[in-house]
Motif scaffolding. Structure first.
Motif, PDB file in Angstrom:
ATOM      1  N   ASP A 125       0.820  -1.215   0.000  1.00 52.98           N
ATOM      2  CA  ASP A 125       0.000   0.000   0.000  1.00 52.98           C
ATOM      3  C   ASP A 125       0.852   1.262   0.000  1.00 52.98           C
ATOM      4  O   ASP A 125       0.380   2.338  -0.374  1.00 52.98           O
ATOM      5  N   PHE A 126       2.095   1.146   0.443  1.00 53.52           N
ATOM      6  CA  PHE A 126       2.983   2.307   0.515  1.00 53.52           C
ATOM      7  C   PHE A 126       3.838   2.464  -0.744  1.00 53.52           C
ATOM      8  O   PHE A 126       4.608   3.413  -0.857  1.00 53.52           O
ATOM      9  N   GLY A 127       3.715   1.525  -1.682  1.00 55.99           N
ATOM     10  CA  GLY A 127       4.554   1.549  -2.873  1.00 55.99           C
ATOM     11  C   GLY A 127       3.834   2.121  -4.077  1.00 55.99           C
ATOM     12  O   GLY A 127       2.598   2.146  -4.150  1.00 55.99           O
ATOM     13  N   TYR A 128       4.616   2.575  -5.039  1.00 56.52           N
ATOM     14  CA  TYR A 128       4.047   3.131  -6.272  1.00 56.52           C
ATOM     15  C   TYR A 128       5.067   3.028  -7.399  1.00 56.52           C
ATOM     16  O   TYR A 128       6.277   2.938  -7.160  1.00 56.52           O
ATOM     17  N   ALA A 163       3.243  -5.689 -13.988  1.00 53.12           N
ATOM     18  CA  ALA A 163       3.447  -4.257 -13.775  1.00 53.12           C
ATOM     19  C   ALA A 163       3.022  -3.448 -14.992  1.00 53.12           C
ATOM     20  O   ALA A 163       2.394  -2.392 -14.864  1.00 53.12           O
ATOM     21  N   HIS A 164       3.347  -3.923 -16.202  1.00 50.82           N
ATOM     22  CA  HIS A 164       2.973  -3.198 -17.417  1.00 50.82           C
ATOM     23  C   HIS A 164       1.454  -3.015 -17.498  1.00 50.82           C
ATOM     24  O   HIS A 164       0.969  -1.957 -17.907  1.00 50.82           O
ATOM     25  N   ASP A 165       0.707  -4.052 -17.127  1.00 44.21           N
ATOM     26  CA  ASP A 165      -0.749  -3.971 -17.214  1.00 44.21           C
ATOM     27  C   ASP A 165      -1.308  -2.946 -16.239  1.00 44.21           C
ATOM     28  O   ASP A 165      -2.237  -2.203 -16.558  1.00 44.21           O
ATOM     29  N   VAL A 166      -0.747  -2.916 -15.021  1.00 44.42           N
ATOM     30  CA  VAL A 166      -1.194  -1.950 -14.012  1.00 44.42           C
ATOM     31  C   VAL A 166      -0.931  -0.528 -14.496  1.00 44.42           C
ATOM     32  O   VAL A 166      -1.795   0.347 -14.431  1.00 44.42           O
ATOM     33  N   ILE A 167       0.281  -0.320 -14.995  1.00 46.48           N
ATOM     34  CA  ILE A 167       0.676   1.022 -15.438  1.00 46.48           C
ATOM     35  C   ILE A 167      -0.126   1.437 -16.668  1.00 46.48           C
ATOM     36  O   ILE A 167      -0.620   2.566 -16.755  1.00 46.48           O
ATOM     37  N   HIS A 168      -0.292   0.521 -17.601  1.00 44.47           N
ATOM     38  CA  HIS A 168      -1.010   0.848 -18.837  1.00 44.47           C
ATOM     39  C   HIS A 168      -2.470   1.168 -18.547  1.00 44.47           C
ATOM     40  O   HIS A 168      -3.038   2.112 -19.125  1.00 44.47           O
ATOM     41  N   ALA A 169      -3.087   0.410 -17.653  1.00 40.84           N
ATOM     42  CA  ALA A 169      -4.493   0.663 -17.314  1.00 40.84           C
ATOM     43  C   ALA A 169      -4.653   2.054 -16.706  1.00 40.84           C
ATOM     44  O   ALA A 169      -5.601   2.787 -17.036  1.00 40.84           O
ATOM     45  N   TYR A 170      -3.727   2.421 -15.829  1.00 39.38           N
ATOM     46  CA  TYR A 170      -3.770   3.752 -15.226  1.00 39.38           C
ATOM     47  C   TYR A 170      -3.611   4.822 -16.302  1.00 39.38           C
ATOM     48  O   TYR A 170      -4.333   5.838 -16.311  1.00 39.38           O
ATOM     49  N   ASN A 228       2.354   8.956 -10.287  1.00 39.99           N
ATOM     50  CA  ASN A 228       2.579   7.901  -9.298  1.00 39.99           C
ATOM     51  C   ASN A 228       1.416   6.922  -9.356  1.00 39.99           C
ATOM     52  O   ASN A 228       0.281   7.263  -9.017  1.00 39.99           O
ATOM     53  N   VAL A 229       1.716   5.717  -9.799  1.00 44.09           N
ATOM     54  CA  VAL A 229       0.691   4.686  -9.964  1.00 44.09           C
ATOM     55  C   VAL A 229       0.812   3.698  -8.808  1.00 44.09           C
ATOM     56  O   VAL A 229       1.874   3.075  -8.643  1.00 44.09           O
ATOM     57  N   PRO A 230      -0.221   3.534  -7.987  1.00 46.72           N
ATOM     58  CA  PRO A 230      -0.133   2.618  -6.843  1.00 46.72           C
ATOM     59  C   PRO A 230       0.212   1.194  -7.293  1.00 46.72           C
ATOM     60  O   PRO A 230      -0.255   0.727  -8.332  1.00 46.72           O
ATOM     61  N   LEU A 231       1.045   0.531  -6.492  1.00 43.48           N
ATOM     62  CA  LEU A 231       1.347  -0.872  -6.773  1.00 43.48           C
ATOM     63  C   LEU A 231       0.071  -1.700  -6.645  1.00 43.48           C
ATOM     64  O   LEU A 231      -0.778  -1.425  -5.804  1.00 43.48           O
ATOM     65  N   ASP A 232      -0.042  -2.723  -7.490  1.00 44.70           N
ATOM     66  CA  ASP A 232      -1.182  -3.627  -7.390  1.00 44.70           C
ATOM     67  C   ASP A 232      -1.054  -4.422  -6.101  1.00 44.70           C
ATOM     68  O   ASP A 232      -0.017  -5.035  -5.830  1.00 44.70           O
ATOM     69  N   ARG A 233      -2.087  -4.395  -5.256  1.00 45.43           N
ATOM     70  CA  ARG A 233      -1.973  -4.925  -3.898  1.00 45.43           C
ATOM     71  C   ARG A 233      -1.709  -6.426  -3.848  1.00 45.43           C
ATOM     72  O   ARG A 233      -0.931  -6.912  -3.051  1.00 45.43           O
ATOM     73  N   ASP A 234      -2.379  -7.180  -4.722  1.00 41.99           N
ATOM     74  CA  ASP A 234      -2.238  -8.633  -4.617  1.00 41.99           C
ATOM     75  C   ASP A 234      -1.319  -9.244  -5.667  1.00 41.99           C
ATOM     76  O   ASP A 234      -1.241 -10.461  -5.809  1.00 41.99           O
ATOM     77  N   LYS A 235      -0.606  -8.407  -6.419  1.00 38.24           N
ATOM     78  CA  LYS A 235       0.391  -8.861  -7.392  1.00 38.24           C
ATOM     79  C   LYS A 235      -0.204  -9.746  -8.494  1.00 38.24           C
ATOM     80  O   LYS A 235       0.520 -10.512  -9.130  1.00 38.24           O
ATOM     81  N   THR A 236      -1.493  -9.657  -8.747  1.00 40.54           N
ATOM     82  CA  THR A 236      -2.088 -10.550  -9.741  1.00 40.54           C
ATOM     83  C   THR A 236      -1.823 -10.087 -11.163  1.00 40.54           C
ATOM     84  O   THR A 236      -1.899 -10.880 -12.095  1.00 40.54           O
ATOM     85  N   ARG A 237      -1.531  -8.811 -11.335  1.00 43.10           N
ATOM     86  CA  ARG A 237      -1.315  -8.294 -12.688  1.00 43.10           C
ATOM     87  C   ARG A 237       0.147  -7.939 -12.897  1.00 43.10           C
ATOM     88  O   ARG A 237       0.848  -7.537 -11.971  1.00 43.10           O
TER      89      ARG A 237
END
Length: 790
Positions: free
Chosen positions: A495-498, A713-720, A702-711
């Motif tokens: 929760d503290f990462g991005y 990193a590229h997908d999290v960043i691209h979606a944002y 600053n894009v929050p880290l995905d909490r449960d690591k299911t995705r």
């Protein structure tokens, strides 16, 4: 201890400075005498009861045993401490011979064991004795310290008034000494907090560190403080564990270790260790950051209050050389932003604040679980900057990331303001463990204890409040119960990462040759103002080496102008400014530009891509052999950013099927999303345009880290990016290779409570009430004045 007795001792010792030193030392130097004499008298009091036994041991070793060198172990056994004094004197008996006082005192100091001699050296006591003897106040000072008006021994005794004087315990000794330090530093406008952490803060730290594992304490156990000051945390920790009336009551061997850079406080800490029967050799002198004197050693428990907001530049040469980290303590092994690769990264905070380096020192000395089932536990006090200072990829952020991604951080407790003696700023206790219990794994608890305090009757420096026992129990219970409610909140580590993501936009340039733009080429970039002044003042003389009328003849006047206008000019630029070759080279570039302008014309170009083709062809036709830096300088002079202009093309990529698949794999994306990563398709299926980036329009998200690591990193960043950026800037793209992971912790964010604004009606009524009150006061004043003059 009895606080009334404590205050009496402090007041009496404080009065010695005014009574004896006023005309000899400046006020700021009183402490240089009073503090070492206080420690010396304490050691003297401890050794007084066994003086005869020690002297008999000395006689036995020299006469009966015929030993050339005294055996320190026998002398320690005789004194009952790890220190001793072999001279026939005590401080009291020294006073019997006034004329030989200085010589006898030196003989008395020479009789101490080597560990006390080191303390005397660090205090620079011999030099202070010489000054006091020269000023004829040495006898008075010693007489005051051995006075029956105060009791510095550990045993109760009758005072001059017949009343019992309570003995000064080791804990009381610490209180008295540190109160003296606080008072002296307050006088000198220094920081008492460098030496003294309030006892209730240490009590909180010991509660949090020891209570959760009180039934699993190793025997023996080790405790370490890398910034030990006068040793308060070490000895308080020992007392907390072994106190027969305390909560733990552990019957274990406790070994204390510490390091301190300040010679005076080091001397105090070492003397305190000796007084309390601990091994003084485990307390080392010097900078913890500069040298790893405990290299290879690991500790069960570590507590510290490191200096924060303090420069560590003096230690830098031992830690870093250029970009290379010399000390492995300050490197961390981190994955890249995709978390698929690992490499060593520097954990070096900014040079103005080295507090997190002390945390890394302790993290590196945690015990492995293979060696201890409870691992190691750490409590460390920090200010707010340790939570959030430093952008993603900085040393501070890398340290936080290392601690969180390795699941070492158990909790952070925010303390009340004005709890410390030297500062009113907000402080926090960090609690770390490398053996979290199951319920805490992957989680961090934040406790806001900022409103848990009671006010002091009288301020002590900046300190105006303290924890009560009830507050300490409440915070400890909150930590143990780990509720996720109210002033205790629980978060996932991530929760503290991005991801710090860089968003680029294309550069749009317009171009046009004009006389004004061409004229700027007369001057070197970065020296425009001063060169423009010089040319306006001396004209074409700048192109001449003539000693009478050329550039060098005006050097003194130019230098005077630079100094008068306080221009920031490096030595290299000053040299170039006064070099005719610099001026001639710039004039040649300006002349090239004029030739190009004459051939190309003064038309405005809104497509830089086409303009550059024309520029290159024209230069070739004119046989101008421009160096790359010369071309760049001309282009920079005649172009500007313009929203009307076409995007500047950096490169056209012609990709066959294999190359395209390679690029897609590198970016972890699909062909239809390539534009989101800066590769814009043309009408040809295998052709992609890469545009020049505009540094002035570059932004970060600053894009929050995905909490449960299911995705991925590229997908999290691209979606944002698609949801938050592309709708507002349709020509933007992700510079995915610049992505960095960062970590920060914001108490304000998590504990902020919104207070609604007062209604307009309430504010209006308050203003009207104040007006009535003011009007009434004015009328009363007018009536009073009128009555006086009536």
């Amino acid at each position: 201890m009895d606080h009334s007795a404590h205050n009496k001792i402090v007041s009496f010792i404080w009065s010695i400075a005014d009574d004896c030193l006023r005309d000899v030392f400046v006020r700021g130097k009183y402490r240089d005498v009073i503090l070492p004499m206080f420690v010396l008298r304490r050691l003297d009091c401890l050794l007084e009861p066994t003086k005869a036994v020690v002297l008999e041991e000395v006689r036995f070793q020299r006469e009966d045993a015929g030993m050339a060198d005294l055996d320190p172990h026998g002398l320690q056994d005789a004194s009952g401490y790890v220190f001793y004094n072999t001279s026939p004197f005590t401080l009291k008996t020294l006073l019997g011979n006034h004329s030989q006082l200085e010589a006898n005192l030196k003989y008395y100091l020479d009789g101490f064991s080597d560990n006390v001699k080191e303390i005397i050296e660090k205090f620079d006591l011999r030099n202070q004795i010489r000054k006091m003897a020269q000023s004829d106040v040495l006898h008075d000072v010693i007489e005051k310290f051995v006075s029956d008006e105060i009791n510095l021994s550990p045993d109760d005794r009758k005072g001059v008034d017949g009343r019992t004087q309570v003995g000064l315990s080791n804990l009381g000794m610490g209180y008295v000494f540190e109160e003296l330090i606080r008072k002296f530093n307050e006088e000198n406008n220094e920081e008492a907090g460098e030496h003294f952490t309030p006892r209730e803060v240490i009590k909180l730290m010991t509660n949090l560190v020891f209570i959760p594992v009180k039934d699993q304490l190793p025997n023996p156990l080790t405790i370490y403080d890398p910034a030990c000051g006068s040793g308060g945390m070490l000895t308080e920790s020992q007392d907390f564990i072994t106190d027969p009336e305390g909560e733990i009551k552990a019957k274990v061997g406790v070994f204390l270790y510490g390091k301190e850079v300040n010679p005076e406080t080091y001397a105090i800490c070492k003397s305190d260790m000796m007084i309390k029967g601990n091994d003084p050799e485990n307390i080392l002198f010097g900078s913890t950051l500069a040298t790893d004197d405990f290299s290879g050693k690991r500790f069960d428990f570590m507590l510290t209050n490191p200096p924060y907001g303090k420069s560590w530049k003096s230690d830098q040469k031992s830690i870093v050389e250029g970009k290379d980290v010399l000390d492995p303590r300050f490197q961390v092994n981190l994955g890249n932003y995709t978390e698929e690769e690992h490499d060593f990264y520097p954990a070096i905070p900014r040079s103005s604040d080295g507090q997190l380096l002390f945390l890394m020192e302790m993290v590196g000395k945690m015990k492995r679980l293979a060696d201890s089932p409870i691992g190691s536990r750490i409590a460390s006090v920090h200010n707010g900057s340790a939570l959030f200072t430093g952008d993603a990829g900085s040393g501070e952020s890398n340290i936080r990331r290392h601690i969180l991604e390795n699941d070492m951080l158990e909790a952070i407790i925010q303390l009340p303001n004005n709890l410390f003696y030297n500062t009113g700023i907000t402080t926090y206790v960090w609690l770390l463990s490398n053996a979290k219990k199951a319920s805490r794994r992957g989680k961090v608890q934040l406790i806001d204890a900022s409103n848990l305090y009671q006010k002091l009757r009288k301020n002590l420096g900046e300190k105006n409040c303290e924890f009560s026992e009830e507050h300490l129990q409440q915070i400890t219970q909150l930590y143990q119960d780990m509720p996720n409610d109210g002033i205790s909140k629980v978060f996932e580590n991530r929760d503290f990462g991005y991801y710090k993501v860089t968003v680029e936009r294309p550069l749009r340039l317009a171009a046009q040759f004009t006389p004004e733009r061409i004229a700027t080429l007369r001057y070197t970039p970065g020296m425009q103002d001063i060169m423009e002044w010089v040319y306006a003042k001396y004209g074409d003389a700048v192109y001449s080496n003539d000693l009478q009328s050329g550039l060098k003849s005006h050097a003194e006047a130019i230098e005077d102008h630079i100094e008068r206008e306080e221009m920031a000019l490096s030595p290299k630029n000053r040299k170039e400014l006064l070099n005719v070759a610099t001026w001639l080279a710039q004039r040649e570039i300006m002349q090239y530009a004029q030739q190009l302008a004459d051939a190309i014309g003064d038309a405005e170009y809104l497509d830089f891509n086409q303009f550059e083709i024309t520029f290159d062809q024209t230069a070739k036709g004119l046989s101008l052999k421009l160096a790359s830096n010369e071309k760049k300088q001309i282009i920079n002079a005649i172009t500007w950013r313009d929203e009307r202009a076409a995007k500047v093309i950096k490169k056209v990529h012609k990709l066959n099927a294999a190359k395209q698949q390679e690029l897609l794999a590198e970016l972890a994306t699909t062909a239809d999303k390539l534009a989101d990563y800066g590769y814009w398709p043309t009408e040809k299926s295998s052709e992609y345009i890469e545009y020049e980036t505009d540094s002035e329009l570059r932004d970060t998200e600053n894009v929050p880290l995905d909490r449960d690591k299911t995705r991925h990193a590229h997908d999290v960043i691209h979606a944002y990016f698609i949801e938050e950026v592309r709708p507002h800037v349709d020509e933007a793209w992700l510079a995915i290779d610049k992505t960095v992971i960062g970590y920060e912790i914001s108490f304000n964010k998590y504990f902020y409570q919104h207070k609604p604004l007062r209604s307009l009606a309430d504010v209006t009524q308050e203003i009207l009430d104040l007006e009535k009150e003011t009007d009434g006061l004015l009328k009363a004043l007018v009536s009073f004045v009128g009555a006086q003059h009536g």
